[in-house]
Design a protein around this motif. Structure first.
Motif, PDB file in Angstrom:
ATOM      1  N   GLY A 160       0.013  16.435  -9.862  1.00 30.46           N
ATOM      2  CA  GLY A 160      -1.077  16.696 -10.806  1.00 30.46           C
ATOM      3  C   GLY A 160      -1.908  15.438 -11.000  1.00 30.46           C
ATOM      4  O   GLY A 160      -2.390  14.850 -10.037  1.00 30.46           O
ATOM      5  N   GLU A 161      -2.022  15.002 -12.240  1.00 31.52           N
ATOM      6  CA  GLU A 161      -2.817  13.808 -12.564  1.00 31.52           C
ATOM      7  C   GLU A 161      -1.993  12.526 -12.599  1.00 31.52           C
ATOM      8  O   GLU A 161      -2.518  11.471 -12.929  1.00 31.52           O
ATOM      9  N   HIS A 162      -0.708  12.611 -12.284  1.00 31.43           N
ATOM     10  CA  HIS A 162       0.176  11.457 -12.357  1.00 31.43           C
ATOM     11  C   HIS A 162       0.730  11.100 -10.979  1.00 31.43           C
ATOM     12  O   HIS A 162       0.832  11.948 -10.103  1.00 31.43           O
ATOM     13  N   VAL A 163       1.128   9.854 -10.837  1.00 28.06           N
ATOM     14  CA  VAL A 163       1.814   9.404  -9.623  1.00 28.06           C
ATOM     15  C   VAL A 163       3.218   9.995  -9.627  1.00 28.06           C
ATOM     16  O   VAL A 163       3.881  10.053 -10.669  1.00 28.06           O
ATOM     17  N   ASP A 164       3.669  10.438  -8.479  1.00 24.55           N
ATOM     18  CA  ASP A 164       5.036  10.918  -8.334  1.00 24.55           C
ATOM     19  C   ASP A 164       5.944   9.683  -8.242  1.00 24.55           C
ATOM     20  O   ASP A 164       6.137   9.109  -7.172  1.00 24.55           O
ATOM     21  N   MET A 165       6.463   9.271  -9.384  1.00 26.28           N
ATOM     22  CA  MET A 165       7.219   8.024  -9.462  1.00 26.28           C
ATOM     23  C   MET A 165       8.498   8.066  -8.637  1.00 26.28           C
ATOM     24  O   MET A 165       8.927   7.031  -8.124  1.00 26.28           O
ATOM     25  N   SER A 166       9.093   9.231  -8.472  1.00 23.87           N
ATOM     26  CA  SER A 166      10.340   9.311  -7.680  1.00 23.87           C
ATOM     27  C   SER A 166      10.080   8.984  -6.219  1.00 23.87           C
ATOM     28  O   SER A 166      10.976   8.509  -5.517  1.00 23.87           O
ATOM     29  N   ARG A 167       8.869   9.197  -5.751  1.00 26.65           N
ATOM     30  CA  ARG A 167       8.548   8.936  -4.347  1.00 26.65           C
ATOM     31  C   ARG A 167       7.729   7.658  -4.129  1.00 26.65           C
ATOM     32  O   ARG A 167       7.740   7.109  -3.030  1.00 26.65           O
ATOM     33  N   ALA A 168       7.025   7.193  -5.165  1.00 25.60           N
ATOM     34  CA  ALA A 168       6.083   6.092  -4.969  1.00 25.60           C
ATOM     35  C   ALA A 168       6.533   4.763  -5.555  1.00 25.60           C
ATOM     36  O   ALA A 168       5.930   3.739  -5.269  1.00 25.60           O
ATOM     37  N   SER A 169       7.590   4.757  -6.355  1.00 26.08           N
ATOM     38  CA  SER A 169       8.008   3.502  -6.999  1.00 26.08           C
ATOM     39  C   SER A 169       8.501   2.485  -5.985  1.00 26.08           C
ATOM     40  O   SER A 169       9.159   2.837  -5.006  1.00 26.08           O
ATOM     41  N   TRP A 170       8.180   1.238  -6.253  1.00 31.45           N
ATOM     42  CA  TRP A 170       8.603   0.131  -5.395  1.00 31.45           C
ATOM     43  C   TRP A 170       9.269  -0.943  -6.252  1.00 31.45           C
ATOM     44  O   TRP A 170       8.851  -1.193  -7.379  1.00 31.45           O
ATOM     45  N   GLU A 180       0.855  -1.198   0.000  1.00 32.52           N
ATOM     46  CA  GLU A 180       0.000   0.000   0.000  1.00 32.52           C
ATOM     47  C   GLU A 180       0.879   1.232   0.000  1.00 32.52           C
ATOM     48  O   GLU A 180       1.898   1.272   0.683  1.00 32.52           O
ATOM     49  N   GLY A 181       0.472   2.224  -0.770  1.00 38.38           N
ATOM     50  CA  GLY A 181       1.221   3.472  -0.828  1.00 38.38           C
ATOM     51  C   GLY A 181       2.350   3.467  -1.837  1.00 38.38           C
ATOM     52  O   GLY A 181       3.059   4.451  -1.973  1.00 38.38           O
ATOM     53  N   LYS A 182       2.536   2.360  -2.533  1.00 40.07           N
ATOM     54  CA  LYS A 182       3.594   2.227  -3.541  1.00 40.07           C
ATOM     55  C   LYS A 182       3.003   1.769  -4.860  1.00 40.07           C
ATOM     56  O   LYS A 182       1.883   1.253  -4.915  1.00 40.07           O
ATOM     57  N   VAL A 183       3.756   1.946  -5.945  1.00 41.33           N
ATOM     58  CA  VAL A 183       3.333   1.512  -7.276  1.00 41.33           C
ATOM     59  C   VAL A 183       4.519   0.899  -8.008  1.00 41.33           C
ATOM     60  O   VAL A 183       5.669   1.082  -7.614  1.00 41.33           O
ATOM     61  N   MET A 184       4.217   0.181  -9.074  1.00 42.38           N
ATOM     62  CA  MET A 184       5.220  -0.276 -10.031  1.00 42.38           C
ATOM     63  C   MET A 184       4.725   0.065 -11.418  1.00 42.38           C
ATOM     64  O   MET A 184       3.510   0.057 -11.658  1.00 42.38           O
ATOM     65  N   SER A 185       5.644   0.303 -12.318  1.00 43.31           N
ATOM     66  CA  SER A 185       5.255   0.513 -13.711  1.00 43.31           C
ATOM     67  C   SER A 185       5.172  -0.836 -14.411  1.00 43.31           C
ATOM     68  O   SER A 185       5.746  -1.835 -13.959  1.00 43.31           O
ATOM     69  N   ARG A 207      -8.323   5.312  -5.251  1.00 42.30           N
ATOM     70  CA  ARG A 207      -7.698   4.236  -4.479  1.00 42.30           C
ATOM     71  C   ARG A 207      -6.281   4.610  -4.052  1.00 42.30           C
ATOM     72  O   ARG A 207      -5.883   4.371  -2.908  1.00 42.30           O
ATOM     73  N   LEU A 208      -5.512   5.173  -4.991  1.00 38.93           N
ATOM     74  CA  LEU A 208      -4.131   5.545  -4.680  1.00 38.93           C
ATOM     75  C   LEU A 208      -4.078   6.641  -3.622  1.00 38.93           C
ATOM     76  O   LEU A 208      -3.262   6.580  -2.694  1.00 38.93           O
ATOM     77  N   LEU A 209      -4.938   7.641  -3.744  1.00 38.63           N
ATOM     78  CA  LEU A 209      -4.979   8.705  -2.739  1.00 38.63           C
ATOM     79  C   LEU A 209      -5.328   8.154  -1.365  1.00 38.63           C
ATOM     80  O   LEU A 209      -4.747   8.563  -0.357  1.00 38.63           O
ATOM     81  N   SER A 210      -6.261   7.210  -1.325  1.00 36.76           N
ATOM     82  CA  SER A 210      -6.660   6.632  -0.031  1.00 36.76           C
ATOM     83  C   SER A 210      -5.521   5.835   0.601  1.00 36.76           C
ATOM     84  O   SER A 210      -5.501   5.636   1.812  1.00 36.76           O
ATOM     85  N   GLU A 211      -4.568   5.381  -0.228  1.00 38.07           N
ATOM     86  CA  GLU A 211      -3.409   4.644   0.286  1.00 38.07           C
ATOM     87  C   GLU A 211      -2.221   5.554   0.572  1.00 38.07           C
ATOM     88  O   GLU A 211      -1.177   5.088   1.014  1.00 38.07           O
ATOM     89  N   GLY A 212      -2.376   6.851   0.276  1.00 42.18           N
ATOM     90  CA  GLY A 212      -1.299   7.789   0.548  1.00 42.18           C
ATOM     91  C   GLY A 212      -0.242   7.889  -0.533  1.00 42.18           C
ATOM     92  O   GLY A 212       0.865   8.372  -0.282  1.00 42.18           O
ATOM     93  N   VAL A 213      -0.557   7.434  -1.749  1.00 41.74           N
ATOM     94  CA  VAL A 213       0.407   7.533  -2.851  1.00 41.74           C
ATOM     95  C   VAL A 213       0.560   8.998  -3.240  1.00 41.74           C
ATOM     96  O   VAL A 213      -0.434   9.688  -3.485  1.00 41.74           O
ATOM     97  N   PRO A 214       1.795   9.507  -3.305  1.00 49.90           N
ATOM     98  CA  PRO A 214       2.001  10.909  -3.681  1.00 49.90           C
ATOM     99  C   PRO A 214       1.748  11.127  -5.168  1.00 49.90           C
ATOM    100  O   PRO A 214       2.184  10.331  -6.005  1.00 49.90           O
ATOM    101  N   LEU A 215       1.021  12.190  -5.477  1.00 53.44           N
ATOM    102  CA  LEU A 215       0.713  12.530  -6.860  1.00 53.44           C
ATOM    103  C   LEU A 215       1.356  13.854  -7.225  1.00 53.44           C
ATOM    104  O   LEU A 215       1.624  14.692  -6.368  1.00 53.44           O
TER     105      LEU A 215
END
Length: 100
Positions: free
Chosen positions: A88-98, A19-24, A78-86
């Motif tokens: 604008g309209e995109h995920v902040d990949m420098s902070r959210a990548s896992w 939770e709170g992270k993403v992958m491309s 869903r991402l906002l509810s998990e605390g993923v940093p955005l």
């Protein structure tokens, strides 16, 4: 590795994204390349579109942080509810990548 085994590996990896992270799509393909002999972000996208409904699909985005096409609003919520940093309209990949 058979095509079905690859599908299972992709889905298993997506299930492990915290939770709170993403992958491309590309990062998923890269992390499974040695094991599978495959390395295609497009193939990961196809797997997610066809089989990803039972895993946290919203945690898989493009390398630029764009959310899954056609599902942007739900993914964003869903991402906002998990605390993923955005940004604008995109995920902040420098902070959210896992990476696994």
């Amino acid at each position: 590795m058979t095509p079905q085994e690859y599908v299972e590996e992709v889905l298993s990896l997506v299930e492990r994204i915290p939770e709170g992270k993403v992958m491309s799509y590309g990062a998923i393909a890269d992390s499974l390349a040695d094991l599978s002999g495959r390395n295609s972000a497009r193939q990961v996208g196809t797997i997610m579109a066809r089989h990803g409904g039972g895993v946290p699909w919203h945690r898989v985005v493009t390398s630029s942080g764009r959310m899954p096409p056609g599902h942007e609003q739900e993914a964003r919520q869903r991402l906002l509810s998990e605390g993923v940093p955005l940004k604008g309209e995109h995920v902040d990949m420098s902070r959210a990548s896992w990476q696994p």
